[in-house]
Design a protein around this motif. Structure first.
Motif, PDB file in Angstrom:
ATOM      1  N   ILE A 147      42.144-126.314  35.582  1.00 12.38           N
ATOM      2  CA  ILE A 147      43.108-127.142  35.874  1.00 12.38           C
ATOM      3  C   ILE A 147      44.446-126.584  36.279  1.00 12.38           C
ATOM      4  O   ILE A 147      44.673-125.504  35.865  1.00 12.38           O
ATOM      5  CB  ILE A 147      43.236-127.853  34.255  1.00 12.38           C
ATOM      6  N   LEU A 148      45.482-127.093  37.084  1.00 15.00           N
ATOM      7  CA  LEU A 148      46.498-126.447  37.596  1.00 15.00           C
ATOM      8  C   LEU A 148      47.887-127.281  36.786  1.00 15.00           C
ATOM      9  O   LEU A 148      47.835-128.308  36.451  1.00 15.00           O
ATOM     10  CB  LEU A 148      46.711-126.942  38.955  1.00 15.00           C
ATOM     11  N   ARG A 149      48.734-126.350  36.584  1.00 15.77           N
ATOM     12  CA  ARG A 149      49.789-126.561  35.875  1.00 15.77           C
ATOM     13  C   ARG A 149      51.117-125.979  36.486  1.00 15.77           C
ATOM     14  O   ARG A 149      50.924-124.799  36.656  1.00 15.77           O
ATOM     15  CB  ARG A 149      49.838-126.142  34.329  1.00 15.77           C
ATOM     16  N   LEU A 198      44.341-122.878  34.847  1.00 12.37           N
ATOM     17  CA  LEU A 198      43.807-122.854  33.435  1.00 12.37           C
ATOM     18  C   LEU A 198      42.517-123.359  33.642  1.00 12.37           C
ATOM     19  O   LEU A 198      41.952-124.003  34.218  1.00 12.37           O
ATOM     20  CB  LEU A 198      44.726-123.618  32.567  1.00 12.37           C
ATOM     21  N   PRO A 199      41.682-122.185  32.826  1.00 15.85           N
ATOM     22  CA  PRO A 199      40.048-122.883  32.698  1.00 15.85           C
ATOM     23  C   PRO A 199      39.904-124.269  32.228  1.00 15.85           C
ATOM     24  O   PRO A 199      40.501-124.363  31.337  1.00 15.85           O
ATOM     25  CB  PRO A 199      39.575-121.654  31.818  1.00 15.85           C
ATOM     26  N   ASP A 200      39.107-124.625  33.210  1.00 18.41           N
ATOM     27  CA  ASP A 200      38.892-126.147  32.682  1.00 18.41           C
ATOM     28  C   ASP A 200      37.828-126.226  31.818  1.00 18.41           C
ATOM     29  O   ASP A 200      36.529-126.066  31.881  1.00 18.41           O
ATOM     30  CB  ASP A 200      38.497-127.180  34.146  1.00 18.41           C
ATOM     31  N   PRO A 201      38.156-126.916  30.366  1.00 15.08           N
ATOM     32  CA  PRO A 201      37.185-126.812  29.353  1.00 15.08           C
ATOM     33  C   PRO A 201      35.928-127.857  29.602  1.00 15.08           C
ATOM     34  O   PRO A 201      34.975-127.448  29.043  1.00 15.08           O
ATOM     35  CB  PRO A 201      37.918-127.226  28.098  1.00 15.08           C
ATOM     36  N   LYS A 235      46.234-116.750  34.368  1.00 17.10           N
ATOM     37  CA  LYS A 235      46.531-115.970  33.205  1.00 17.10           C
ATOM     38  C   LYS A 235      45.544-115.115  32.493  1.00 17.10           C
ATOM     39  O   LYS A 235      45.701-114.136  32.011  1.00 17.10           O
ATOM     40  CB  LYS A 235      47.549-116.817  32.066  1.00 17.10           C
ATOM     41  N   ALA A 236      44.329-115.864  32.514  1.00 17.03           N
ATOM     42  CA  ALA A 236      43.282-115.443  31.749  1.00 17.03           C
ATOM     43  C   ALA A 236      42.610-114.262  32.291  1.00 17.03           C
ATOM     44  O   ALA A 236      42.241-113.522  31.499  1.00 17.03           O
ATOM     45  CB  ALA A 236      42.200-116.728  31.737  1.00 17.03           C
ATOM     46  N   ARG A 237      42.716-113.893  33.713  1.00  9.27           N
ATOM     47  CA  ARG A 237      42.368-112.700  34.295  1.00  9.27           C
ATOM     48  C   ARG A 237      43.495-111.763  34.628  1.00  9.27           C
ATOM     49  O   ARG A 237      43.196-110.642  35.260  1.00  9.27           O
ATOM     50  CB  ARG A 237      41.534-113.158  35.736  1.00  9.27           C
ATOM     51  N   SER A 238      44.679-112.380  34.346  1.00 13.50           N
ATOM     52  CA  SER A 238      45.804-111.394  34.653  1.00 13.50           C
ATOM     53  C   SER A 238      46.058-110.983  36.087  1.00 13.50           C
ATOM     54  O   SER A 238      46.031-109.687  36.556  1.00 13.50           O
ATOM     55  CB  SER A 238      46.048-110.175  33.785  1.00 13.50           C
TER      56      SER A 238
END
Length: 82
Positions: free
Chosen positions: A41-43, A68-71, A9-12
């Motif tokens: 991280i995978l959700r 999701l980007p891993d912080p 989602k961060a990069r669409s």
């Protein structure tokens, strides 16, 4: 065979994936890192997916898996520059 969509989602962007039910969830994270760089991280739905799990146990046909980007990964890279 489990067919699902891996979505960043961060990069669409997203990609369709086919994996065997016995494959490790870590293969999904490896694919995300290879294509989009970084750590993820995978959700799936409301659940975070453990990398040591099996695909067939946590993902079903037609599911959408969010990368999701891993912080921790991002923080480690920032610390390395300092």
């Amino acid at each position: 065979m489990v067919r699902f969509v891996l979505r960043n989602k961060a990069r669409s962007v997203s990609m369709k994936m086919d994996l065997n039910e016995d494959d490790a969830v870590s293969e999904i994270g490896d694919t995300a890192a290879e294509y989009w760089g970084g750590g993820y991280i995978l959700r799936s739905g409301y659940s975070l997916l453990r990398s040591d799990g099996r695909v067939g146990d946590v993902i079903g046909d037609g599911d959408i898996v969010d990368a999701l980007p891993d912080p921790d990964f991002c923080f480690d890279r920032i610390e390395a520059r300092v």
